[in-house]
Enzyme design. Structure first.
Site, PDB file in Angstrom:
ATOM      1  CB  ALA A  22     105.216 -30.832 112.910  1.00  0.00           C
ATOM      2  CG  ASP A 128      86.527 -24.143 103.604  1.00  0.00           C
ATOM      3  OD1 ASP A 128      86.773 -22.920 103.630  1.00  0.00           O
ATOM      4  OD2 ASP A 128      86.516 -24.811 102.552  1.00  0.00           O
ATOM      5  NE  ARG A 163      78.011   4.969 104.352  1.00  0.00           N
ATOM      6  CZ  ARG A 163      79.095   5.473 103.793  1.00  0.00           C
ATOM      7  NH1 ARG A 163      80.287   4.991 104.083  1.00  0.00           N
ATOM      8  NH2 ARG A 163      79.003   6.462 102.930  1.00  0.00           N
ATOM      9  CG  MET A 170      86.683 -17.527 101.151  1.00  0.00           C
ATOM     10  SD  MET A 170      88.364 -18.091 100.785  1.00  0.00           S
ATOM     11  CE  MET A 170      88.533 -17.490  99.107  1.00  0.00           C
ATOM     12  N   GLY A 186      80.188  -9.800 117.056  1.00  0.00           N
ATOM     13  CA  GLY A 186      78.914  -9.189 117.443  1.00  0.00           C
ATOM     14  C   GLY A 186      78.035  -8.823 116.261  1.00  0.00           C
ATOM     15  CD  GLU A 188      74.634  -5.453 114.878  1.00  0.00           C
ATOM     16  OE1 GLU A 188      75.511  -5.623 114.014  1.00  0.00           O
ATOM     17  OE2 GLU A 188      74.872  -4.980 116.007  1.00  0.00           O
ATOM     18  NE  ARG A 244      79.255   3.149 100.652  1.00  0.00           N
ATOM     19  CZ  ARG A 244      78.187   3.929 100.484  1.00  0.00           C
ATOM     20  NH1 ARG A 244      76.973   3.381 100.453  1.00  0.00           N
ATOM     21  NH2 ARG A 244      78.316   5.230 100.352  1.00  0.00           N
ATOM     22  CG  HIS A 250      91.656 -16.202  97.479  1.00  0.00           C
ATOM     23  ND1 HIS A 250      90.602 -15.851  96.662  1.00  0.00           N
ATOM     24  CD2 HIS A 250      91.854 -17.528  97.284  1.00  0.00           C
ATOM     25  CE1 HIS A 250      90.197 -16.928  95.989  1.00  0.00           C
ATOM     26  NE2 HIS A 250      90.934 -17.947  96.350  1.00  0.00           N
TER      27      HIS A 250
HETATM   28  O1  F6P Z   1      88.549 -24.563 100.745  1.00  0.00           O
HETATM   29  C1  F6P Z   1      89.174 -23.347 100.987  1.00  0.00           C
HETATM   30  C2  F6P Z   1      88.575 -22.255 100.139  1.00  0.00           C
HETATM   31  O2  F6P Z   1      89.257 -21.051 100.440  1.00  0.00           O
HETATM   32  C3  F6P Z   1      87.062 -22.067 100.259  1.00  0.00           C
HETATM   33  O3  F6P Z   1      86.708 -21.353 101.419  1.00  0.00           O
HETATM   34  C4  F6P Z   1      86.755 -21.354  98.983  1.00  0.00           C
HETATM   35  O4  F6P Z   1      85.408 -21.542  98.587  1.00  0.00           O
HETATM   36  C5  F6P Z   1      87.708 -21.995  97.998  1.00  0.00           C
HETATM   37  O5  F6P Z   1      88.771 -22.534  98.763  1.00  0.00           O
HETATM   38  C6  F6P Z   1      88.262 -21.082  96.945  1.00  0.00           C
HETATM   39  O6  F6P Z   1      89.024 -21.828  96.077  1.00  0.00           O
HETATM   40  P1  F6P Z   1      90.047 -21.207  95.026  1.00  0.00           P
HETATM   41  O7  F6P Z   1      91.254 -20.715  95.804  1.00  0.00           O
HETATM   42  O8  F6P Z   1      90.397 -22.344  94.139  1.00  0.00           O
HETATM   43  O9  F6P Z   1      89.363 -20.056  94.357  1.00  0.00           O
END
Ligand code: F6P
Length: 320
Positions: A22, A128, A163, A170, A186, A188, A244, A250
């Protein structure tokens, strides 16, 4: 201004490519050439500039990650690093910079603007969603969808084996992904760092459900609240239920951006270019109630984005 540059910095987020595209095409549409900088602020200091004709951003709107690559730059946190960065921009006669990234990257942009007065605009991109002055940061919605897909799949096996599953998402010190995916899935129980965490309370909720005949449950925990393994061990020890856990990690940062993130990235990229070319600087573009806004970075970074506790209450009500 007829020559600007764009970079992506910090943790990558789905939709960063749509934002780069963009910026490039909004620049070209306004007779301004756009340079890409590889590897975020590290590449800026090292002079990793690439020309970005319209064709350079072809077929990337649907791709996750960032074609310019990213970095968490340590040297850009130093005064010397920032002097070097501005030198690189001036040497190439670049008149404005657009930074696509999260709070750390936007803080870097603010400092660069304050120290050197260099024309700069920020575009919020982070899974985030903790960046103030914007309802959404690019990548959040896609990350929520990814976490939700995992929750839905885990729910199938949790049900079949009766289970408890603990799913860690993250979000660093924020619970936006946990709350959104937990409400949609949903869950709990949902654990977020913004509120006190009580594993006894989680057990009480699971036990109450169990006594009503609920044989399987999902607990979503934000990484900043409690680790999945610690919650899992606690639940097994205290209640004796079979449990579990899984840590999504990532994978939440990857994948093709959803329509919402692509459109947000496209709108914000266009606005950032428009603002920069019209003389605005030191701002971050964002969305508020569906409208686009632009806020001084200094204000953005002084704010704190609160969690919507009404959503948590709603999630709890739905788990009754
Ligand atoms: O800020 C994005 C984020 O994925 C966070 O959710 C997570 O805590 C952090 O980056 C992980 O960072 P890195 O990729 O450096 O391990």
């Amino acid at each position: 201004l007829n020559k600007i540059a764009v970079l992506t910095s910090g943790g990558d987020a789905p939709g960063m490519n749509a934002a780069i595209r963009a910026v490039v095409r909004a620049g070209i549409a306004r007779q301004c050439s756009v340079c890409g900088i590889q590897h975020g602020y590290d590449g800026l200091q090292a002079g990793e500039f690439v020309e970005m004709p319209s064709s350079a951003v072809g077929a990337i709107v649907s791709r996750g990650g960032t074609m310019l690559r990213s970095s968490r730059s340590a040297t850009f946190r130093t005064k010397e690093g920032r002097i070097c960065a501005v030198g690189q921009l001036k040497q190439r006669e670049i008149q404005g910079l657009i930074v696509i990234g999260g709070d750390g990257s936007l803080t870097g942009a603010k400092v660069l603007f304050e120290e050197h007065g260099f024309p700069i605009m920020g575009i919020p991109a982070s899974i985030d969603n903790d960046i103030p002055a914007t309802d959404h940061s690019i990548g959040f919605q896609t990350a929520v969808d990814t976490a939700l897909d995992a929750i839905d799949k885990v729910r199938d096996t949790a049900y079949s084996h009766e289970r408890v599953f603990i799913i860690e998402v993250m979000g660093r010190q924020n619970g936006f992904i946990a709350l959104e995916a937990g409400l949609a899935g949903g869950a709990e129980a949902i654990l977020i760092p913004e509120l006190p965490v009580s594993l006894d309370d989680v057990c009480a909720k699971l036990e109450a459900g169990h006594s009503r005949g609920k044989k399987s449950s999902i607990v979503v925990t934000a990484e900043g609240a409690a680790t999945a393994i610690e919650v899992c061990k606690f639940v097994e020890a205290k209640l004796g239920y079979e449990a579990r856990y899984l840590v999504l990690g990532h994978m939440q940062r990857g994948g093709s951006p959803c329509a919402f993130d692509r459109i947000l990235a496209t709108r914000l990229g266009d606005l950032a270019v428009e603002r920069l070319l019209s003389g605005a600087t030191g701002e971050m573009v964002g969305d508020s109630g569906g409208e686009l806004v632009s806020t001084p970075l200094i204000e953005v970074l002084a704010l704190h984005k609160p969690i919507d506790t009404a959503r948590l209450r709603l999630a709890e009500e739905m788990a009754l």
